[in-house]
Design a protein around this motif. Sequence first.
Motif, PDB file in Angstrom:
ATOM      1  N   VAL A 102       0.887  -1.029   0.073  1.00 31.89           N
ATOM      2  CA  VAL A 102       0.007  -0.090  -0.125  1.00 31.89           C
ATOM      3  C   VAL A 102       0.511   0.972  -0.120  1.00 31.89           C
ATOM      4  O   VAL A 102       0.623   2.125  -1.249  1.00 31.89           O
ATOM      5  N   TRP A 103       1.962   1.508   1.203  1.00 28.02           N
ATOM      6  CA  TRP A 103       2.595   2.432   1.009  1.00 28.02           C
ATOM      7  C   TRP A 103       3.449   2.956  -0.365  1.00 28.02           C
ATOM      8  O   TRP A 103       3.905   3.456  -0.550  1.00 28.02           O
ATOM      9  N   SER A 104       3.904   1.524  -1.174  1.00 31.59           N
ATOM     10  CA  SER A 104       4.121   1.829  -2.503  1.00 31.59           C
ATOM     11  C   SER A 104       3.741   2.137  -3.807  1.00 31.59           C
ATOM     12  O   SER A 104       4.307   2.363  -4.977  1.00 31.59           O
ATOM     13  N   SER A 105       3.029   1.618  -3.382  1.00 29.55           N
ATOM     14  CA  SER A 105       2.044   1.392  -4.250  1.00 29.55           C
ATOM     15  C   SER A 105      -0.237   1.745  -4.660  1.00 29.55           C
ATOM     16  O   SER A 105      -0.775   2.182  -5.361  1.00 29.55           O
ATOM     17  N   GLY A 106       0.034   2.797  -3.317  1.00 34.69           N
ATOM     18  CA  GLY A 106      -1.528   3.386  -2.941  1.00 34.69           C
ATOM     19  C   GLY A 106      -1.755   4.261  -2.852  1.00 34.69           C
ATOM     20  O   GLY A 106      -3.163   4.467  -2.322  1.00 34.69           O
ATOM     21  N   LEU A 107      -0.966   5.248  -3.777  1.00 33.77           N
ATOM     22  CA  LEU A 107      -1.368   6.910  -4.122  1.00 33.77           C
ATOM     23  C   LEU A 107      -2.159   6.009  -5.316  1.00 33.77           C
ATOM     24  O   LEU A 107      -1.038   6.803  -5.804  1.00 33.77           O
ATOM     25  N   LEU A 108      -3.513   6.031  -4.868  1.00 31.10           N
ATOM     26  CA  LEU A 108      -4.406   5.822  -6.640  1.00 31.10           C
ATOM     27  C   LEU A 108      -5.005   7.405  -6.905  1.00 31.10           C
ATOM     28  O   LEU A 108      -4.276   8.065  -6.709  1.00 31.10           O
ATOM     29  N   LYS A 109      -4.866   6.942  -7.986  1.00 28.30           N
ATOM     30  CA  LYS A 109      -6.005   8.209  -8.881  1.00 28.30           C
ATOM     31  C   LYS A 109      -7.300   8.690  -8.559  1.00 28.30           C
ATOM     32  O   LYS A 109      -7.999   8.794  -9.033  1.00 28.30           O
ATOM     33  N   ARG A 110      -7.659   7.930  -7.132  1.00 30.95           N
ATOM     34  CA  ARG A 110      -9.409   7.657  -6.563  1.00 30.95           C
ATOM     35  C   ARG A 110      -8.672   9.071  -5.199  1.00 30.95           C
ATOM     36  O   ARG A 110      -8.108   8.687  -4.797  1.00 30.95           O
ATOM     37  N   VAL A 111      -9.675   9.093  -4.826  1.00 35.56           N
ATOM     38  CA  VAL A 111      -9.950   9.705  -3.601  1.00 35.56           C
ATOM     39  C   VAL A 111     -11.373   8.773  -2.508  1.00 35.56           C
ATOM     40  O   VAL A 111     -10.349   9.204  -1.328  1.00 35.56           O
ATOM     41  N   GLY A 112     -11.927   7.840  -3.368  1.00 35.43           N
ATOM     42  CA  GLY A 112     -12.880   7.216  -2.575  1.00 35.43           C
ATOM     43  C   GLY A 112     -11.988   6.126  -1.491  1.00 35.43           C
ATOM     44  O   GLY A 112     -11.002   6.114  -1.023  1.00 35.43           O
ATOM     45  N   ILE A 113     -13.010   5.639  -0.543  1.00 42.53           N
ATOM     46  CA  ILE A 113     -12.585   4.745   0.657  1.00 42.53           C
ATOM     47  C   ILE A 113     -12.757   3.370  -0.238  1.00 42.53           C
ATOM     48  O   ILE A 113     -11.889   2.715   0.172  1.00 42.53           O
ATOM     49  N   CYS A 114     -13.551   3.124  -1.658  1.00 45.96           N
ATOM     50  CA  CYS A 114     -13.113   1.347  -1.458  1.00 45.96           C
ATOM     51  C   CYS A 114     -12.131   1.663  -2.319  1.00 45.96           C
ATOM     52  O   CYS A 114     -11.449   0.594  -2.180  1.00 45.96           O
ATOM     53  N   HIS A 115     -11.938   2.345  -3.232  1.00 45.31           N
ATOM     54  CA  HIS A 115     -11.121   2.136  -4.227  1.00 45.31           C
ATOM     55  C   HIS A 115     -10.212   3.840  -4.522  1.00 45.31           C
ATOM     56  O   HIS A 115      -9.771   4.205  -5.200  1.00 45.31           O
ATOM     57  N   GLY A 116      -9.938   4.454  -3.357  1.00 51.34           N
ATOM     58  CA  GLY A 116      -8.806   5.418  -3.364  1.00 51.34           C
ATOM     59  C   GLY A 116      -7.937   5.476  -2.276  1.00 51.34           C
ATOM     60  O   GLY A 116      -7.768   4.991  -1.305  1.00 51.34           O
ATOM     61  N   ILE A 117      -7.168   7.031  -2.341  1.00 50.01           N
ATOM     62  CA  ILE A 117      -6.490   6.620  -1.231  1.00 50.01           C
ATOM     63  C   ILE A 117      -6.448   7.088   0.681  1.00 50.01           C
ATOM     64  O   ILE A 117      -6.101   6.282   0.724  1.00 50.01           O
ATOM     65  N   SER A 118      -8.242   7.054   0.383  1.00 49.39           N
ATOM     66  CA  SER A 118      -9.017   7.428   1.362  1.00 49.39           C
ATOM     67  C   SER A 118      -8.759   5.232   2.656  1.00 49.39           C
ATOM     68  O   SER A 118      -8.422   5.556   3.636  1.00 49.39           O
TER      69      SER A 118
END
Length: 196
Positions: A102-118
């Motif tokens: 998550v630390w190496s790849s989890g800064l996603l291009k979405r903001v939400g909880i389900c499939h995003g950074i939150s």
Amino acid sequence: MYEWYGERYWGAAHGLAGIMHVLLDVELKPDELEDVKGTLKYMINNCFPSGNYPISEEDRKRDVLVHWCHGAPGIALTLVKAAKVFGDKEFLDAAINAAEVVWSSGLLKRVGICHGISGNAYVFISLYQLTGNIEFLYKAKAFTCFLLDRAQKLTSAGEMHGGDSPYSMFEGMGGMAYLFLDMIDPSKARFPAYEL
């Protein structure tokens, strides 16, 4: 295993990790507890070399998603809970390994909880709560600060996705707002509608 669209999913939203997470809240007989342990160990033993987890039993070659719903983040939350319930270092170590993904790849291009950074920030919050290790709190704050500083600008510019339902809890900014509130006192934070 639970089937959805003809596949046996592993994730937290509609898969094996979510089922195990719920079962860890239920009073189970000793043999049932062993089944839960065995299932979680099966998952750990079948993660990708990267430390991420398959989307489904049928799709064990694509190491692509690092979301709460599919991949390391949701499974990490279940492994943290298993470490609490069983006191088993193997579950804690596996959760920490998943958190590294998550630390190496989890800064996603979405903001939400389900499939995003939150949603991904909650991996670090849960590990911080379990271990007291301030490094995990730092990582949760790093993800949260990224959202606070950049989400609005990047979403407005089309570089980040605000969700198909932009104000919803799981897809959009509602989840981001929930994370911001939880970061006021991370020791009491809980993944919304998932952790008791």
